[in-house]
Design a protein around this motif. Structure first.
Motif, PDB file in Angstrom:
ATOM      1  N   UNK A  98       0.837  -1.200   0.000  1.00  0.00           N
ATOM      2  CA  UNK A  98       0.000   0.000   0.000  1.00  0.00           C
ATOM      3  C   UNK A  98       0.874   1.255   0.000  1.00  0.00           C
ATOM      4  N   UNK A  99       1.943   1.256   0.779  1.00  0.00           N
ATOM      5  CA  UNK A  99       2.873   2.399   0.768  1.00  0.00           C
ATOM      6  C   UNK A  99       3.560   2.508  -0.582  1.00  0.00           C
ATOM      7  N   UNK A 100       3.899   1.375  -1.167  1.00  0.00           N
ATOM      8  CA  UNK A 100       4.528   1.375  -2.482  1.00  0.00           C
ATOM      9  C   UNK A 100       3.571   1.937  -3.532  1.00  0.00           C
ATOM     10  N   UNK A 101       2.293   1.595  -3.421  1.00  0.00           N
ATOM     11  CA  UNK A 101       1.288   2.135  -4.341  1.00  0.00           C
ATOM     12  C   UNK A 101       1.196   3.641  -4.204  1.00  0.00           C
ATOM     13  N   UNK A 102       1.222   4.138  -2.973  1.00  0.00           N
ATOM     14  CA  UNK A 102       1.182   5.580  -2.740  1.00  0.00           C
ATOM     15  C   UNK A 102       2.423   6.249  -3.328  1.00  0.00           C
ATOM     16  N   UNK A 103       3.593   5.654  -3.124  1.00  0.00           N
ATOM     17  CA  UNK A 103       4.831   6.239  -3.647  1.00  0.00           C
ATOM     18  C   UNK A 103       4.835   6.257  -5.176  1.00  0.00           C
ATOM     19  N   UNK A 104       4.384   5.160  -5.795  1.00  0.00           N
ATOM     20  CA  UNK A 104       4.327   5.112  -7.263  1.00  0.00           C
ATOM     21  C   UNK A 104       3.343   6.140  -7.812  1.00  0.00           C
ATOM     22  N   UNK A 105       2.212   6.278  -7.150  1.00  0.00           N
ATOM     23  CA  UNK A 105       1.208   7.239  -7.594  1.00  0.00           C
ATOM     24  C   UNK A 105       1.724   8.660  -7.452  1.00  0.00           C
ATOM     25  N   UNK A 106       2.378   8.954  -6.322  1.00  0.00           N
ATOM     26  CA  UNK A 106       2.939  10.302  -6.117  1.00  0.00           C
ATOM     27  C   UNK A 106       4.024  10.590  -7.143  1.00  0.00           C
ATOM     28  N   UNK A 107       4.869   9.608  -7.423  1.00  0.00           N
ATOM     29  CA  UNK A 107       5.926   9.799  -8.418  1.00  0.00           C
ATOM     30  C   UNK A 107       5.334  10.030  -9.808  1.00  0.00           C
ATOM     31  N   UNK A 108       4.302   9.283 -10.155  1.00  0.00           N
ATOM     32  CA  UNK A 108       3.660   9.482 -11.460  1.00  0.00           C
ATOM     33  C   UNK A 108       3.029  10.864 -11.545  1.00  0.00           C
ATOM     34  N   UNK A 109       2.381  11.305 -10.466  1.00  0.00           N
ATOM     35  CA  UNK A 109       1.796  12.650 -10.452  1.00  0.00           C
ATOM     36  C   UNK A 109       2.858  13.720 -10.588  1.00  0.00           C
ATOM     37  N   UNK A 110       3.987  13.541  -9.904  1.00  0.00           N
ATOM     38  CA  UNK A 110       5.081  14.511 -10.002  1.00  0.00           C
ATOM     39  C   UNK A 110       5.656  14.529 -11.420  1.00  0.00           C
ATOM     40  N   UNK A 111       5.802  13.362 -12.033  1.00  0.00           N
ATOM     41  CA  UNK A 111       6.330  13.312 -13.398  1.00  0.00           C
ATOM     42  C   UNK A 111       5.381  13.968 -14.399  1.00  0.00           C
ATOM     43  N   UNK A 112       4.085  13.755 -14.233  1.00  0.00           N
ATOM     44  CA  UNK A 112       3.122  14.418 -15.121  1.00  0.00           C
ATOM     45  C   UNK A 112       3.212  15.929 -14.938  1.00  0.00           C
ATOM     46  N   UNK A 113       3.325  16.374 -13.694  1.00  0.00           N
ATOM     47  CA  UNK A 113       3.426  17.813 -13.427  1.00  0.00           C
ATOM     48  C   UNK A 113       4.712  18.400 -14.000  1.00  0.00           C
ATOM     49  N   UNK A 114       5.828  17.687 -13.874  1.00  0.00           N
ATOM     50  CA  UNK A 114       7.097  18.153 -14.463  1.00  0.00           C
ATOM     51  C   UNK A 114       6.973  18.208 -15.983  1.00  0.00           C
ATOM     52  N   UNK A 115       6.336  17.197 -16.564  1.00  0.00           N
ATOM     53  CA  UNK A 115       6.131  17.196 -18.012  1.00  0.00           C
ATOM     54  C   UNK A 115       5.313  18.385 -18.475  1.00  0.00           C
ATOM     55  N   UNK A 116       4.258  18.698 -17.743  1.00  0.00           N
ATOM     56  CA  UNK A 116       3.442  19.871 -18.080  1.00  0.00           C
ATOM     57  C   UNK A 116       4.283  21.135 -17.970  1.00  0.00           C
ATOM     58  N   UNK A 117       5.074  21.243 -16.892  1.00  0.00           N
ATOM     59  CA  UNK A 117       5.935  22.418 -16.718  1.00  0.00           C
ATOM     60  C   UNK A 117       6.942  22.572 -17.842  1.00  0.00           C
ATOM     61  N   UNK A 118       7.498  21.451 -18.283  1.00  0.00           N
ATOM     62  CA  UNK A 118       8.473  21.523 -19.379  1.00  0.00           C
ATOM     63  C   UNK A 118       7.800  21.917 -20.688  1.00  0.00           C
ATOM     64  N   UNK A 119       6.610  21.397 -20.923  1.00  0.00           N
ATOM     65  CA  UNK A 119       5.891  21.758 -22.149  1.00  0.00           C
ATOM     66  C   UNK A 119       5.427  23.208 -22.119  1.00  0.00           C
ATOM     67  N   UNK A 120       5.140  23.738 -20.943  1.00  0.00           N
ATOM     68  CA  UNK A 120       4.685  25.125 -20.837  1.00  0.00           C
ATOM     69  C   UNK A 120       5.771  26.119 -21.226  1.00  0.00           C
ATOM     70  N   UNK A 121       7.021  25.721 -21.165  1.00  0.00           N
ATOM     71  CA  UNK A 121       8.089  26.649 -21.553  1.00  0.00           C
ATOM     72  C   UNK A 121       8.013  27.021 -23.026  1.00  0.00           C
TER      73      UNK A 121
END
Length: 188
Positions: A98-121
């Motif tokens: 369950x903790x691993x699921x939370x960590x994977x989900x948080x990492x995926x959310x952070x990666x999507x957010x970083x991707x959006x930030x990079x595309x916004x440039x």
């Protein structure tokens, strides 16, 4: 049909996982449209690369503005916190998983957010904001913690109820062939 995996006695049905995938794709398209369309503005502020600076500025602007800006940042990617674990389909998890699921989900959310930030440039009128990365990731984590454990518990309860009680088999006496088999074994 539900598949059995090592360590997992049940998974979410394929139709629910497929629906979650469709909802995830629709949500990401909406997020892309909201965050990557060009803005027609006379000027753009400088990129915010100092953590929590934008949050402090929002708090200084007043409580309503702070709630609006922080709420938008938290809510933008929050559905990922629920949809990503549903796509994986696991219902019964150990505490470590369950903790691993939370960590994977948080990492995926952070990666999507970083991707959006990079595309916004590359989009006119849009600038990078590190606080949006922090708020988006916090929204994914909060949604996961608030919803996913309850969904998994509900799914486990419904599976237990649908399976019914464990069947009881009455004890049967020795079969008719036991006398023959024991006689054959005595001969040898």
């Amino acid at each position: 049909m539900q598949r059995q995996e090592a360590g997992h006695s049940a998974v979410i049905p394929l139709r629910h996982r497929t629906l979650s995938g469709v909802l995830l794709a629709a949500h990401l398209l909406l997020v892309g449209w909201l965050t990557l369309r060009p803005l027609d503005v006379p000027w753009t502020p400088a990129a915010n690369l100092t953590p929590l600076e934008g949050i402090r500025a929002a708090l200084a602007a007043g409580p309503l503005e702070a709630v609006r800006q922080i709420g938008e940042g938290v809510a933008l990617l929050a559905p990922l916190g629920v949809l990503l674990p549903l796509i994986s389909g696991r219902v019964e998890l150990s505490p470590l998983a369950a903790w691993s699921s939370l960590a994977r989900t948080a990492a995926a959310g952070a990666l999507v957010s970083v991707g959006i930030g990079m595309l916004q440039t590359a989009v006119p009128g849009r600038v990078v904001d590190i606080d949006s990365l922090l708020l988006n990731t916090a929204g994914v984590v909060l949604a996961h913690v608030a919803v996913v454990p309850a969904l998994r518990a509900r799914k486990r309860r419904s599976q237990v109820l649908s399976q019914g009680a464990t069947p009881r088999i009455t004890r049967v006496g020795l079969g008719p062939w036991t006398d023959v088999l024991s006689a054959v074994q005595r001969e040898y």
